[in-house]
Write a protein that holds these residues in place. Structure first.
Motif, PDB file in Angstrom:
ATOM      1  N   ALA B 375       0.830  -1.213   0.000  1.00  0.00           N
ATOM      2  CA  ALA B 375       0.000   0.000   0.000  1.00  0.00           C
ATOM      3  C   ALA B 375       0.861   1.258   0.000  1.00  0.00           C
ATOM      4  CB  ALA B 375      -0.917  -0.019   1.220  1.00  0.00           C
ATOM      5  N   VAL B 376       1.879   1.296   0.847  1.00  0.00           N
ATOM      6  CA  VAL B 376       2.638   2.539   0.964  1.00  0.00           C
ATOM      7  C   VAL B 376       3.467   2.783  -0.295  1.00  0.00           C
ATOM      8  CG1 VAL B 376       4.766   1.730   2.098  1.00  0.00           C
ATOM      9  CG2 VAL B 376       3.812   3.961   2.667  1.00  0.00           C
ATOM     10  N   ILE B 377       3.960   1.709  -0.880  1.00  0.00           N
ATOM     11  CA  ILE B 377       4.724   1.885  -2.118  1.00  0.00           C
ATOM     12  C   ILE B 377       3.803   2.422  -3.217  1.00  0.00           C
ATOM     13  CG2 ILE B 377       5.919   0.646  -3.973  1.00  0.00           C
ATOM     14  CD1 ILE B 377       7.075  -1.198  -1.787  1.00  0.00           C
ATOM     15  N   THR B 378       2.615   1.832  -3.318  1.00  0.00           N
ATOM     16  CA  THR B 378       1.648   2.311  -4.315  1.00  0.00           C
ATOM     17  C   THR B 378       1.305   3.776  -4.058  1.00  0.00           C
ATOM     18  OG1 THR B 378       0.710   0.097  -4.438  1.00  0.00           O
ATOM     19  CG2 THR B 378      -0.632   1.907  -5.298  1.00  0.00           C
ATOM     20  N   TYR B 379       1.073   4.098  -2.775  1.00  0.00           N
ATOM     21  CA  TYR B 379       0.696   5.468  -2.411  1.00  0.00           C
ATOM     22  C   TYR B 379       1.785   6.455  -2.835  1.00  0.00           C
ATOM     23  CZ  TYR B 379      -0.361   9.511   0.512  1.00  0.00           C
ATOM     24  OH  TYR B 379      -0.612  10.781   0.968  1.00  0.00           O
ATOM     25  N   GLU B 380       3.029   6.126  -2.533  1.00  0.00           N
ATOM     26  CA  GLU B 380       4.108   7.064  -2.827  1.00  0.00           C
ATOM     27  C   GLU B 380       4.267   7.290  -4.328  1.00  0.00           C
ATOM     28  OE1 GLU B 380       7.393   5.261  -0.816  1.00  0.00           O
ATOM     29  OE2 GLU B 380       6.720   5.899   1.168  1.00  0.00           O
ATOM     30  N   ARG B 381       4.042   6.262  -5.099  1.00  0.00           N
ATOM     31  CA  ARG B 381       4.228   6.374  -6.548  1.00  0.00           C
ATOM     32  C   ARG B 381       3.131   7.193  -7.199  1.00  0.00           C
ATOM     33  NH1 ARG B 381       8.105   2.736  -7.970  1.00  0.00           N
ATOM     34  NH2 ARG B 381       7.486   2.466 -10.140  1.00  0.00           N
ATOM     35  N   ASN B 382       2.051   7.451  -6.446  1.00  0.00           N
ATOM     36  CA  ASN B 382       0.906   8.146  -7.030  1.00  0.00           C
ATOM     37  C   ASN B 382       0.511   9.370  -6.221  1.00  0.00           C
ATOM     38  OD1 ASN B 382       0.039   6.265  -9.301  1.00  0.00           O
ATOM     39  ND2 ASN B 382       0.250   4.860  -7.573  1.00  0.00           N
ATOM     40  N   SER B 383       1.463   9.913  -5.464  1.00  0.00           N
ATOM     41  CA  SER B 383       1.164  11.103  -4.649  1.00  0.00           C
ATOM     42  C   SER B 383       2.299  12.092  -4.763  1.00  0.00           C
ATOM     43  CB  SER B 383       1.005  10.709  -3.180  1.00  0.00           C
ATOM     44  OG  SER B 383       0.078   9.686  -3.052  1.00  0.00           O
ATOM     45  N   PHE B 384       2.116  13.235  -4.151  1.00  0.00           N
ATOM     46  CA  PHE B 384       3.132  14.292  -4.107  1.00  0.00           C
ATOM     47  C   PHE B 384       3.514  14.768  -5.510  1.00  0.00           C
ATOM     48  CE2 PHE B 384       3.186  12.534  -0.059  1.00  0.00           C
ATOM     49  CZ  PHE B 384       3.823  11.299   0.015  1.00  0.00           C
ATOM     50  N   GLY B 385       2.625  14.594  -6.456  1.00  0.00           N
ATOM     51  CA  GLY B 385       2.992  14.994  -7.818  1.00  0.00           C
ATOM     52  C   GLY B 385       3.550  13.854  -8.629  1.00  0.00           C
ATOM     53  N   ASN B 386       3.873  12.726  -7.963  1.00  0.00           N
ATOM     54  CA  ASN B 386       4.307  11.549  -8.729  1.00  0.00           C
ATOM     55  C   ASN B 386       3.088  10.938  -9.410  1.00  0.00           C
ATOM     56  OD1 ASN B 386       6.889  11.860  -7.705  1.00  0.00           O
ATOM     57  ND2 ASN B 386       6.423  10.607  -5.906  1.00  0.00           N
ATOM     58  N   GLN B 387       3.244  10.543 -10.674  1.00  0.00           N
ATOM     59  CA  GLN B 387       2.078   9.978 -11.373  1.00  0.00           C
ATOM     60  C   GLN B 387       2.471   8.730 -12.133  1.00  0.00           C
ATOM     61  OE1 GLN B 387       1.364  13.502 -13.522  1.00  0.00           O
ATOM     62  NE2 GLN B 387      -0.303  14.194 -12.222  1.00  0.00           N
ATOM     63  N   LYS B 388       3.086   7.769 -11.406  1.00  0.00           N
ATOM     64  CA  LYS B 388       3.520   6.567 -12.116  1.00  0.00           C
ATOM     65  C   LYS B 388       2.344   5.764 -12.648  1.00  0.00           C
ATOM     66  CE  LYS B 388       6.868   5.058 -12.877  1.00  0.00           C
ATOM     67  NZ  LYS B 388       7.667   5.290 -14.092  1.00  0.00           N
ATOM     68  N   GLY B 389       1.239   5.836 -11.884  1.00  0.00           N
ATOM     69  CA  GLY B 389       0.052   5.127 -12.350  1.00  0.00           C
ATOM     70  C   GLY B 389       0.078   3.639 -12.072  1.00  0.00           C
ATOM     71  N   ASP B 390       1.223   3.115 -11.588  1.00  0.00           N
ATOM     72  CA  ASP B 390       1.237   1.664 -11.360  1.00  0.00           C
ATOM     73  C   ASP B 390       0.918   1.361  -9.907  1.00  0.00           C
ATOM     74  OD1 ASP B 390       4.898   1.581 -11.566  1.00  0.00           O
ATOM     75  OD2 ASP B 390       3.537   2.514 -10.106  1.00  0.00           O
ATOM     76  N   MET B 391       0.803   0.063  -9.609  1.00  0.00           N
ATOM     77  CA  MET B 391       0.571  -0.342  -8.223  1.00  0.00           C
ATOM     78  C   MET B 391       1.167  -1.727  -8.040  1.00  0.00           C
ATOM     79  SD  MET B 391      -3.483  -1.010  -8.389  1.00  0.00           S
ATOM     80  CE  MET B 391      -4.192  -2.499  -9.016  1.00  0.00           C
ATOM     81  N   ILE B 392       1.286  -2.123  -6.750  1.00  0.00           N
ATOM     82  CA  ILE B 392       1.873  -3.437  -6.476  1.00  0.00           C
ATOM     83  C   ILE B 392       0.992  -4.153  -5.466  1.00  0.00           C
ATOM     84  CG2 ILE B 392       3.415  -2.451  -4.706  1.00  0.00           C
ATOM     85  CD1 ILE B 392       5.477  -4.613  -5.609  1.00  0.00           C
ATOM     86  N   GLN B 393       0.802  -5.442  -5.655  1.00  0.00           N
ATOM     87  CA  GLN B 393      -0.084  -6.225  -4.814  1.00  0.00           C
ATOM     88  C   GLN B 393       0.642  -6.815  -3.608  1.00  0.00           C
ATOM     89  OE1 GLN B 393      -3.354  -6.800  -4.890  1.00  0.00           O
ATOM     90  NE2 GLN B 393      -3.617  -5.410  -6.627  1.00  0.00           N
ATOM     91  N   PRO B 394      -0.059  -6.949  -2.483  1.00  0.00           N
ATOM     92  CA  PRO B 394       0.548  -7.595  -1.308  1.00  0.00           C
ATOM     93  C   PRO B 394       1.124  -8.972  -1.637  1.00  0.00           C
ATOM     94  CG  PRO B 394      -1.546  -6.615  -0.721  1.00  0.00           C
ATOM     95  CD  PRO B 394      -1.407  -6.459  -2.199  1.00  0.00           C
ATOM     96  N   ALA B 395       0.472  -9.682  -2.512  1.00  0.00           N
ATOM     97  CA  ALA B 395       0.980 -11.021  -2.839  1.00  0.00           C
ATOM     98  C   ALA B 395       2.350 -10.946  -3.500  1.00  0.00           C
ATOM     99  CB  ALA B 395      -0.017 -11.745  -3.744  1.00  0.00           C
ATOM    100  N   GLN B 396       2.563  -9.908  -4.297  1.00  0.00           N
ATOM    101  CA  GLN B 396       3.867  -9.758  -4.945  1.00  0.00           C
ATOM    102  C   GLN B 396       4.949  -9.481  -3.897  1.00  0.00           C
ATOM    103  OE1 GLN B 396       2.234  -6.725  -7.715  1.00  0.00           O
ATOM    104  NE2 GLN B 396       3.541  -7.707  -9.234  1.00  0.00           N
ATOM    105  N   ILE B 397       4.592  -8.617  -2.916  1.00  0.00           N
ATOM    106  CA  ILE B 397       5.546  -8.347  -1.836  1.00  0.00           C
ATOM    107  C   ILE B 397       5.870  -9.641  -1.106  1.00  0.00           C
ATOM    108  CG2 ILE B 397       5.880  -7.150   0.343  1.00  0.00           C
ATOM    109  CD1 ILE B 397       5.931  -5.148  -1.791  1.00  0.00           C
ATOM    110  N   LYS B 398       4.812 -10.407  -0.839  1.00  0.00           N
ATOM    111  CA  LYS B 398       5.007 -11.666  -0.103  1.00  0.00           C
ATOM    112  C   LYS B 398       5.993 -12.572  -0.824  1.00  0.00           C
ATOM    113  CE  LYS B 398       2.137 -15.264   2.036  1.00  0.00           C
ATOM    114  NZ  LYS B 398       0.756 -15.637   2.334  1.00  0.00           N
ATOM    115  N   SER B 399       5.905 -12.587  -2.156  1.00  0.00           N
ATOM    116  CA  SER B 399       6.793 -13.480  -2.905  1.00  0.00           C
ATOM    117  C   SER B 399       8.233 -12.988  -2.919  1.00  0.00           C
ATOM    118  CB  SER B 399       6.275 -13.634  -4.343  1.00  0.00           C
ATOM    119  OG  SER B 399       6.469 -12.401  -5.025  1.00  0.00           O
TER     120      SER B 399
END
Lengths: 531, 401, 43
Positions: B375-399
């Motif tokens: 969640a926090v990685i997704t949030y940072e990539r899409n806030s403060f003027g950052n507009q990466k538009g991507d996101m990452i799932q908890p399952a990916q982190i788990k792996s």
């Protein structure tokens, strides 16, 4: 400062520059002593201003004046300045001025080394304080913010302020080592005939032990901060567990220097006290031999007690017990000193001019430092005191009431000898009373804050600590302002005042009181007769 | 609440009364303090055997040193009054003990001090130390405390419960924009809960720099050292809420990482523990499903404000150079994962999970869950003027663990 | 009564000075040795 020679004809052909050149190139122990003392007084005010800013922030709960990062810088640099740039140079200034006079030597043994030792100090002071200025221009994030103790890994993390401080500490250390070598060599080799070691004035004995402690322990500090520098920039892992190192190693190395350092700050003062007490009691010094052996005992003991600074870091039970008992053992030679000081006064014919007032104030207040030190040594109770304001109060009783007030004693005692004028006695007494009262107002509440649970090095605190913090801040401002009286008195005395005799004080005894006030440019042109 | 402090110092000191009186007059306007708090002269009430022993030792020692102080300085003050030149006292000439009696008077204080140090003070102290260091005998449970810049993580290893405890005082109170609450700076979002009457073995460590865990009413203070385990123990005798602070300078928010312990009867503790275990299972379960963008952003914002904003600032601008800006950051705007779904070295994911050695950026993989990290990685990539538009799932982190 | 004698004779002073230089270098060497030992201490 009027040290103009009274034997002008004999100096025909000698090089006597004036103005700035004189001060830059002088190898005269009196001139160099003056420079050390002037530097010390300036840095005392610099360090004082820093801590007044801190106390202003601590006046009330909440952050009013500064960010926590800046607060952390102020407290650490305050300590580094007070210890290395105020107290130590003051004691060195005394040594330079008085030791040759006291032992009948024409000058220090190594006059050029003496000059270099002093001139290292101003650059070091600039290095310590430069990061503040650079940060104002957006370069770096300020001065060292780890406290004066530089603990790893926090200091490994820190910005370039740490590097500046490391360099400053190296330079200050080299300066002190040069001074110490000079003092040892002077005392061993330059005594007038008849001045045996057991006739050496106690001030010289105090400094002799101090100098040996400096030589033994400063290199260890230098090693520790070098290792810190390489951990920071050159990939070593001395203090990093992940790389096989140990953060506690830093604490061992630092305090191996750090504990003797406090006796380094105090021994010159302990050496000075008997002179002042004997003078104003008009009695011989009591227990000369006992005091000499006490100095030596304290010097030796001081090197084997360092871990009491970090009892809570976790160490084996036998180590805790050993360090507790060895620390408590220091109270014994210290008690000998207190006994001899009071026995010197006992059945004397005392008068209470300013130096004597400061001496008595020192004995009482430093007594509080020693007694609270005794309870801090107790490992069990230390769990509550450690890193709380109780410790802050304790070491200020030791280093302000002990160190700084000791220096003030020496200044009032010797200023007439140095300048040839008497200082303003009324102003001196006023300075004394204001200092003592406001000092206690500042630090007694801090004992209670520590007991109540307030940790140190925090810029903001819980509400139950508010009242004592406010009182402490008020005391601190009065204390700071009172020191302006001191500076004014010194300045006026240098400019002029009632002329004084060779023997400035009625009860004063020793070779230094046979010379004129001020002494001639060449201190001992004719050899003194040692009784 | 604005209450007048009980005691005006102005009456006790007749030096510079104006300044002190002025300061004391300011007090009511300026001190929002609860009545009764403020003038304590000893340790707070002890609630563990160690604390009681420590208080007892402290009181004993204070009595001893006060007696020494009074006796010695009474003698000195007597001398200052009677042995003065102005009343005509003639100075003696002795410089050491002469005769047996004087030797006796000289050596007696030495002997008394020897006794005080090594018998009177030393023996009880040794006993207390041995008790204090005895962490393993009959310990009922283990609490693991991990110091971090600038919060504590608590773990109950046997129960598999782990959580972070952060300062709960609003920043507005610190900035003097709001009245300060009663437990200003000594309140947290998730306190430690411990059972009364059970011996708790406390293990301590740190993820970054040295911190120190201190609860005055427990009489316990122990360093938390990165890469090492230290121990101490508490046996809380009385239910209540006990507050302490970090006691080792650890960076800018050293003064803002309090310790709060709720001591409760054992049944209540066990119920709380069960609830924590259930929460942990739910959070872990969260990693197994797919999270929507909005869910990640909302959770990420909460995590960011609690965990990251202290350094990187609420607006993502950071406090360079120590705390880099996330807004427009090369790392945050860099790749998420490589082609094989693995973390790229020094990338955003790598940085958040594994930290950066030699800086204050710690490895959050140990303290944040898969959901929180994603969640926090997704949030940072899409806030403060950052507009990466991507996101990452908890399952990916788990792996990636 | 104090009879003024000349200050340290030139020979005496020279001896004291060279003794001083020797002792100073010895102390400096000890300082350096302690520094180097400190760098190699492991706990």
């Amino acid at each position: 400062m009027n040290t103009a020679s009274t034997h002008a004809a004999e100096h025909h052909g000698e090089y006597h520059p004036g103005g700035l050149r004189r001060w830059l190139t002088t190898t005269n122990h009196k001139d160099i002593g003056t420079m050390y003392l002037t530097f010390s007084l300036i840095m005392f005010f610099v360090g004082g201003l820093m801590i007044l800013a801190v106390r202003a922030e601590l006046f009330q709960p909440g952050l009013q004046l500064m960010k926590p990062e800046f607060f952390n810088q102020l407290i650490g640099v305050h300590a580094l300045v007070m210890i290395f740039a105020a107290l130590m140079p003051a004691a060195t200034g005394f040594a330079n001025w008085m030791i040759p006079l006291m032992i009948g030597a024409p000058d220090m043994a190594l006059p050029r080394l003496n000059n270099w030792g002093f001139w290292l100090l101003p650059p070091a002071a600039i290095l310590l304080t430069l990061p503040f200025t650079l940060a104002l221009f957006g370069i770096g994030d300020g001065a060292i913010a780890t406290g004066w103790t530089f603990y790893a890994p926090l200091s490994v993390q820190g910005g370039m302020g740490v590097d500046f401080a490391i360099l400053a500490v190296h330079i200050l250390g080299i300066s002190s080592i040069m001074g110490s070598i000079n003092i040892i060599v002077t005392i061993f080799n330059m005594r007038a005939p008849g001045m045996t070691m057991m006739k050496l004035p106690l001030f010289a004995w105090g400094w002799l032990i101090t100098a040996f402690l400096l030589i033994a322990t400063l290199p260890v500090l230098a090693g520790a901060v070098t290792m810190l520098l390489t951990d920071r920039h050159f990939g070593t892992h001395f203090f990093d567990a992940a790389g096989g190192g140990d953060p506690i190693l830093f604490q061992h190395l630092f305090w191996f220097f750090g504990h003797p350092e406090v006796y380094i700050l105090l021994l010159p003062v302990w050496g000075l006290m008997p002179h002042v007490l004997a003078t104003f009691s008009r009695k011989p010094t009591y227990g000369y031999t006992a005091q000499v052996y006490s100095f030596i005992a304290i010097g030796i003991l001081s090197v084997v007690v360092w871990a009491h600074h970090f009892f809570t870091a976790g160490m084996p039970v036998p180590a805790l017990i050993y360090f507790m008992f060895s620390t408590m053992a220091i109270s014994l030679p210290l008690a000998v000193l207190f006994f001899c000081w009071i026995a010197t006064m006992w059945k004397g014919a005392m008068t209470f001019e300013t130096p004597m007032l400061f001496a008595v104030g020192f004995i009482v207040l430093f007594g509080i430092a020693g007694l609270t030190g005794l309870i801090l040594a107790d490992v069990a109770a230390d769990a509550q005191y450690h890193h709380s304001y109780f410790v802050v109060a304790h070491f200020h009783y030791a280093l302000f009431a002990g160190g700084i007030m000791g220096v003030m004693t020496g200044v009032y005692y010797w200023l007439p000898k140095w300048t040839g004028h008497m200082y303003n006695e009324t102003l001196g007494k006023l300075h004394f009373w204001l200092t003592v009262v406001s000092f206690n107002l500042t630090f007694i509440p801090q004992f209670f804050l520590g007991l109540a649970g307030m940790p140190r090095r925090i810029p903001d605190y819980a509400l139950q600590f508010a009242e004592f913090n406010a009182i402490s801040t008020v005391g601190a401002f009065i204390l700071g302002l009172s020191q302006l009286l001191f500076a004014w008195n010194i300045w006026s005395c240098i400019r002029g005042g009632p002329k004084v005799e060779n023997r400035v004080w009625e009860g004063a005894d020793g070779l230094e009181w046979e010379l004129s006030s001020p002494p001639p440019h060449h201190s001992w042109d004719t050899q003194p007769q040692v009784k | 609440m604005v209450i007048v402090p009980r005691d005006s110092s102005a009456s006790r000191h007749n030096r510079r009364p104006t300044l002190l009186r002025r300061a004391a007059c300011l007090a009511p306007a300026v001190f929002p303090v609860a009545a009764g708090a403020g003038y304590s002269f000893n340790f707070p009430e002890p609630v563990t055997p160690i604390a009681r022993e420590t208080l007892h030792i402290h009181n004993e020692f204070m009595l001893i040193i006060t007696t020494l102080f009074v006796v010695v300085f009474a003698i000195m003050i007597y001398s200052m009054i009677r042995h003065r030149k102005s009343i005509g006292h003639q100075p003696s000439k002795f410089s050491g003990p002469t005769g047996a009696l004087q030797w006796f008077w000289a050596l007696i204080p030495f002997a008394i001090l020897l006794f005080i140090d090594f018998v009177l003070m030393g023996i009880p102290a040794v006993q207390a130390i041995i008790n204090m260091e005895d962490t393993k005998t009959k310990a009922d449970l283990v609490l693991k405390v991990t110091g971090m810049q600038w919060k504590w993580q608590y773990e109950y290893p046997e129960a598999g419960v782990k959580f972070i405890s952060t300062l709960a005082t609003p920043r507005d109170q610190i900035a003097n924009a709001e009245t300060k609450g009663e437990h200003y700076l000594l309140e947290v979002d998730k306190p430690v809960v411990l059972p009364v009457g059970k011996k708790v073995r406390v293990l301590l460590t740190s993820t970054d720099v040295i911190h120190t865990w201190w609860v005055p009413q427990f009489g316990v203070k122990r360093d938390a050292i990165p890469g090492f385990l230290r121990e101490t123990w508490v046996l809380i005798e009385k239910p209540g809420i006990y507050r302490g602070q970090c006691a080792e300078l650890c960076g800018k928010d050293h003064g803002f990482m309090p310790v709060v312990v709720h001591a409760v009867p054992e049944p209540e503790y066990l119920a709380w523990l069960e609830a924590q275990k259930a929460e942990a299972r739910a959070a872990a379960g969260g990693a197994d499903r797919s999270w929507s963008r909005d869910e990640l952003m909302a959770e990420g914002k909460a995590v960011y404000e609690k965990v990251c904003a202290a350094c990187h600032q609420p607006d993502g601008k950071g406090l360079p150079p120590a705390f880099p800006a996330l807004a427009g950051s090369q790392i945050v705007n860099g790749p998420l994962l490589d082609m094989n779904g693995k973390a790229v070295k020094d990338s955003h994911v790598d940085r958040v999970m594994h930290g950066k050695a030699g800086t204050a950026m710690q490895a959050f993989a140990t303290s944040l869950s898969d959901v929180e990290l994603a969640a926090v990685i997704t949030y940072e990539r899409n806030s403060f003027g950052n507009q990466k538009g991507d996101m990452i799932q908890p399952a990916q982190i788990k792996s990636l663990r | 009564m104090q009879t003024a004698q000349p200050a340290f004779s030139a020979a005496d002073l020279a001896r004291r000075r060279s003794a001083s230089r020797r002792l100073a270098w010895l102390l400096a060497a000890i300082v350096l040795a302690i520094y180097l030992v400190g760098l190699f201490i492991k706990r």
